[in-house]
Design a protein around this motif. Structure first.
Motif, mmCIF file in Angstrom:
data_model
loop_
_atom_site.group_PDB
_atom_site.id
_atom_site.type_symbol
_atom_site.label_atom_id
_atom_site.label_comp_id
_atom_site.label_asym_id
_atom_site.label_seq_id
_atom_site.Cartn_x
_atom_site.Cartn_y
_atom_site.Cartn_z
ATOM 1 N N LEU A 1 -20.816 -31.964 4.638
ATOM 2 C CA LEU A 1 -20.897 -30.515 4.744
ATOM 3 C C LEU A 1 -22.125 -30.014 3.998
ATOM 4 O O LEU A 1 -22.355 -30.394 2.848
ATOM 5 N N LEU A 2 -22.895 -29.132 4.637
ATOM 6 C CA LEU A 2 -24.043 -28.509 3.989
ATOM 7 C C LEU A 2 -23.556 -27.426 3.035
ATOM 8 O O LEU A 2 -22.781 -26.541 3.426
ATOM 9 N N VAL A 3 -23.999 -27.506 1.786
ATOM 10 C CA VAL A 3 -23.687 -26.509 0.762
ATOM 11 C C VAL A 3 -24.969 -26.173 0.007
ATOM 12 O O VAL A 3 -25.979 -26.859 0.152
ATOM 13 N N PHE A 4 -24.898 -25.124 -0.801
ATOM 14 C CA PHE A 4 -26.029 -24.802 -1.669
ATOM 15 C C PHE A 4 -25.530 -24.181 -2.956
ATOM 16 O O PHE A 4 -24.411 -23.673 -3.034
ATOM 17 N N ASP A 5 -26.384 -24.250 -3.973
ATOM 18 C CA ASP A 5 -26.162 -23.582 -5.251
ATOM 19 C C ASP A 5 -27.346 -22.663 -5.496
ATOM 20 O O ASP A 5 -28.481 -22.997 -5.131
ATOM 21 N N HIS A 6 -27.098 -21.513 -6.104
ATOM 22 C CA HIS A 6 -28.177 -20.601 -6.486
ATOM 23 C C HIS A 6 -28.924 -21.221 -7.660
ATOM 24 O O HIS A 6 -28.316 -21.509 -8.694
ATOM 25 N N VAL A 7 -30.222 -21.437 -7.517
ATOM 26 C CA VAL A 7 -31.023 -21.977 -8.610
ATOM 27 C C VAL A 7 -31.062 -20.924 -9.719
ATOM 28 O O VAL A 7 -31.385 -19.765 -9.474
#
Length: 169
Positions: free
Chosen positions: A27-33
Motif C-alpha cells: 500500500l502506498l502511504v506517506f508521512d509529512h516531512v
C-alpha cells in the motif's frame, strides 16, 4: 456549507488505496516531512466543483505523491465521518487503485497545486500488507474491502475471500 435548514453539508472527499503488487501486495502511504504528529496517511483530499470522483482521486494521488501511473480499479465505499480535529462533517469515497510493480520503493515529493497541501513535503513509501500499524484517522478501515487479509493486524490464516465484507464496528 449549510443547506436551507441550516444543517452543515459534508465536505466531499476521496481517498486512495494505491496498491503495488510485488512479492506481496503493498500500500502506498506517506508521512509529512517535519510533521510526524500528522501520522502515516494515504493520498486523500477534497473534490472540486464539477469534478468526478475518479478524476479527483487520480488528481489527489498525483498532487500528493507525484505518481501519474495510477489507475482506478474500483470504488470501495463511502464513509461519513467528521474531521478528527474540527468535527466538521466529511463524506469520503475510498477507491482501490493500482500502480506498476516497478514503481519506486520510496521517494520524497514536494506538493504542488493550489490545495491546502501546496508547499508541503511528503515522504512516500510502500508498506507490505497486511499493515502492522493503523493509519492516521483510521484511513485503513476499509482495506479489508479489497481483501480481508489486508486489514490492519490481519491474521495470515484468514480465508482468502475477497470483497463485500461488512464494515468493522
Amino acid at each position: 456549507m449549510t443547506d436551507n435548514a441550516g444543517v452543515a453539508q459534508p465536505r466531499i472527499r476521496v481517498a486512495a488505496y494505491v496498491i503495488r503488487h510485488h512479492d506481496v501486495p503493498q500500500l502506498l502511504v506517506f508521512d509529512h516531512v517535519g510533521m510526524p504528529q500528522a501520522g502515516t496517511q494515504v493520498p486523500a483530499g477534497g473534490v472540486r466543483p464539477d469534478e468526478g470522483l475518479e478524476e479527483a482521486v487520480l488528481r489527489e494521488v498525483a498532487e500528493e505523491t507525484g505518481l501519474l501511473t495510477a489507475t482506478v480499479v474500483r470504488h470501495i465505499v463511502v464513509e461519513d465521518k467528521p474531521h478528527p480535529d474540527t468535527g466538521q462533517p466529511r463524506r469520503t469515497s475510498f477507491f482501490h487503485l493500482q500502480v506498476p510493480a516497478d514503481t519506486p520503493d520510496e521517494w520524497e515529493y514536494d506538493v504542488h497545486g493550489d490545495g491546502q497541501d501546496a508547499g508541503l513535503a511528503f515522504a512516500c513509501r510502500f508498506l507490505s500488507l497486511p499493515l502492522q500499524r493503523p493509519l492516521a484517522d483510521d484511513q485503513d478501515a476499509w482495506l479489508d474491502r479489497i481483501d480481508v487479509r489486508w486489514g490492519t493486524n490481519s491474521s495470515a490464516d484468514q480465508p482468502p475471500s475477497k470483497f463485500n465484507f461488512p464494515h468493522r464496528p
